[in-house]
Design a protein around this motif. Structure first.
Motif, mmCIF file in Angstrom:
data_model
loop_
_atom_site.group_PDB
_atom_site.id
_atom_site.type_symbol
_atom_site.label_atom_id
_atom_site.label_comp_id
_atom_site.label_asym_id
_atom_site.label_seq_id
_atom_site.Cartn_x
_atom_site.Cartn_y
_atom_site.Cartn_z
ATOM 1 N N GLY A 186 3.304 5.276 3.838
ATOM 2 C CA GLY A 186 4.567 4.543 3.966
ATOM 3 C C GLY A 186 4.809 3.498 2.880
ATOM 4 O O GLY A 186 5.659 2.620 3.054
ATOM 5 N N LYS A 187 4.106 3.592 1.780
ATOM 6 C CA LYS A 187 4.329 2.632 0.671
ATOM 7 C C LYS A 187 5.760 2.716 0.140
ATOM 8 O O LYS A 187 6.457 1.710 0.031
ATOM 9 N N ILE A 207 3.157 -3.215 -3.193
ATOM 10 C CA ILE A 207 3.040 -2.451 -1.951
ATOM 11 C C ILE A 207 1.939 -1.421 -2.205
ATOM 12 O O ILE A 207 2.152 -0.440 -2.932
ATOM 13 N N VAL A 255 1.267 -4.226 7.175
ATOM 14 C CA VAL A 255 2.324 -3.781 8.076
ATOM 15 C C VAL A 255 1.957 -2.403 8.633
ATOM 16 O O VAL A 255 1.611 -1.485 7.886
ATOM 17 N N TYR A 283 12.842 -2.320 9.782
ATOM 18 C CA TYR A 283 12.727 -2.899 8.436
ATOM 19 C C TYR A 283 13.538 -4.186 8.300
ATOM 20 O O TYR A 283 13.155 -5.093 7.556
ATOM 21 N N ILE A 290 6.444 -0.712 12.238
ATOM 22 C CA ILE A 290 7.451 0.270 11.848
ATOM 23 C C ILE A 290 7.208 1.546 12.654
ATOM 24 O O ILE A 290 6.156 2.160 12.547
ATOM 25 N N LEU A 324 11.248 -6.686 9.783
ATOM 26 C CA LEU A 324 10.152 -7.006 8.855
ATOM 27 C C LEU A 324 10.635 -7.987 7.776
ATOM 28 O O LEU A 324 9.933 -8.956 7.441
ATOM 29 N N PRO A 381 0.766 -1.367 3.595
ATOM 30 C CA PRO A 381 1.206 -0.538 4.722
ATOM 31 C C PRO A 381 0.006 0.227 5.273
ATOM 32 O O PRO A 381 -0.756 0.832 4.510
ATOM 33 N N THR A 430 8.400 4.278 1.404
ATOM 34 C CA THR A 430 9.377 4.015 2.463
ATOM 35 C C THR A 430 9.533 2.516 2.687
ATOM 36 O O THR A 430 10.641 2.001 2.864
ATOM 37 N N THR A 431 8.406 1.805 2.641
ATOM 38 C CA THR A 431 8.440 0.356 2.820
ATOM 39 C C THR A 431 9.066 -0.328 1.603
ATOM 40 O O THR A 431 9.865 -1.262 1.749
ATOM 41 N N LEU A 445 12.232 -2.166 2.902
ATOM 42 C CA LEU A 445 12.036 -3.615 2.922
ATOM 43 C C LEU A 445 12.900 -4.232 1.822
ATOM 44 O O LEU A 445 13.570 -5.257 2.032
ATOM 45 N N THR A 476 2.571 1.119 10.111
ATOM 46 C CA THR A 476 3.657 2.077 9.920
ATOM 47 C C THR A 476 3.452 3.329 10.786
ATOM 48 O O THR A 476 2.346 3.593 11.254
#
Ligand code: ADP
Ligand code: MG
Length: 260
Positions: free
Chosen positions: A19-20, A11, A187, A247, A218, A250, A152, A22-23, A27, A189
């Protein structure tokens, strides 16, 4: 999932705050909720993914630093979380000295990949590497060890700037240490559908990157930013929030893509 090993996703985005982490957390949690066995590898010296999943500093004895420097075994670094199917290899600020410690040593970008060569990695369907906000040695280790990169992209002005440098780095790694590396996708964000700029950035991204951009976006959602301070993925913290739903969506989209 085929038997030829897990999907290993970096990521990555060299910008901070996109948002790395958070993802990575959410995710990962959403894939785990779908029955996938997930390992999150915290490769950011800030250790935010570790904190967000409830790994106290005192419990970070053997960390991703040891993976890279001492070549500690993955099974000694990975620890279970409170969440089913979700395992984490935590990080501390020690990681920030990896660049200096590995210096120009040969194979310095292969360190993480080497620790993925044992049997332990085969227990997982998905390995999610939360990269630092930089295209440094840590990120290169992640790219060399990965099957694909998920980017992201914060929907703001200048979002696409810097993306070409990221893609060039991926190409360099593909031309050298990891020919199989793919771009999994992008993705979007922190999307706010009331904001015209967001819509414009989305259109730009879809026009330029086509199907690489996930259909799922997101949204900006305060529950996503609150969840880490409760040491929980948003799926647990507030399963009905827009962030949790996004999420989950996703994860579904990703599973569908990877099956097809
Ligand atoms: P990075 O890992 O790329 O530096 P983070 O995932 O840590 O980015 O996100 C940066 C900040 O923005 C954090 O405070 C996080 O809680 C918040 N954040 C991330 N994604 C969202 C979102 N979709 N909605 C609201 N806040 C978000
Ligand atoms: Mg982060």
């Amino acid at each position: 999932m085929p038997n030829d090993g897990p999907v290993i996703l970096s990521i990555a985005n060299q910008k901070g705050g996109v948002g790395k982490t958070t993802t990575s957390i959410n995710l990962g949690a959403a894939l785990a909720a779908r029955g996938q066995s997930v390992l999150i590898v915290d490769l950011d010296p800030q250790g935010n993914a570790s904190t967000g999943l409830g790994v106290a500093l005192d419990d970070r004895i053997v960390t991703t630093y040891d993976l890279l420097i001492e070549e500690a075994k993955l099974q000694d670094v990975a620890q279970v979380t409170d969440f089913p199917n979700l395992v984490i290899a935590p990080a501390t600020t020690d990681l920030s000295s990896v660049d200096i410690e590995l210096g120009k040593s040969e194979g310095r970008i292969q360190r993480l990949k080497n620790t993925f060569s044992g049997a332990a990695i085969k227990a997982f369907d998905y390995v999610i590497i939360d990269c630092p906000p930089s295209l440094n040695l840590l990120t290169l280790n992640a790219f060399v060890a990965s099957t694909a990169v998920l980017v992201p992209l914060q929907t703001e002005f200048f979002a696409l700037e810097g993306l070409s440098q990221l893609l060039l780095t991926v190409r360099d790694v593909r031309d050298g240490a990891n020919p199989a590396l793919r771009i999994d996708g992008v993705v979007l964000t922190m999307y706010d559908k009331r904001n015209n700029l967001c819509i414009q950035v989305e259109n730009d991204a879809r026009e330029n990157l086509g199907d690489l951009v996930y259909r799922t976006v997101i949204p900006r959602n305060v529950r996503l930013s609150e969840a880490p301070s409760f040491a929980q993925p948003v799926l647990n913290y507030d399963p009905n929030s827009r962030g949790a739903i996004a999420y989950k969506s996703l994860a579904s989209e990703m599973l569908k893509r990877h099956e097809g």
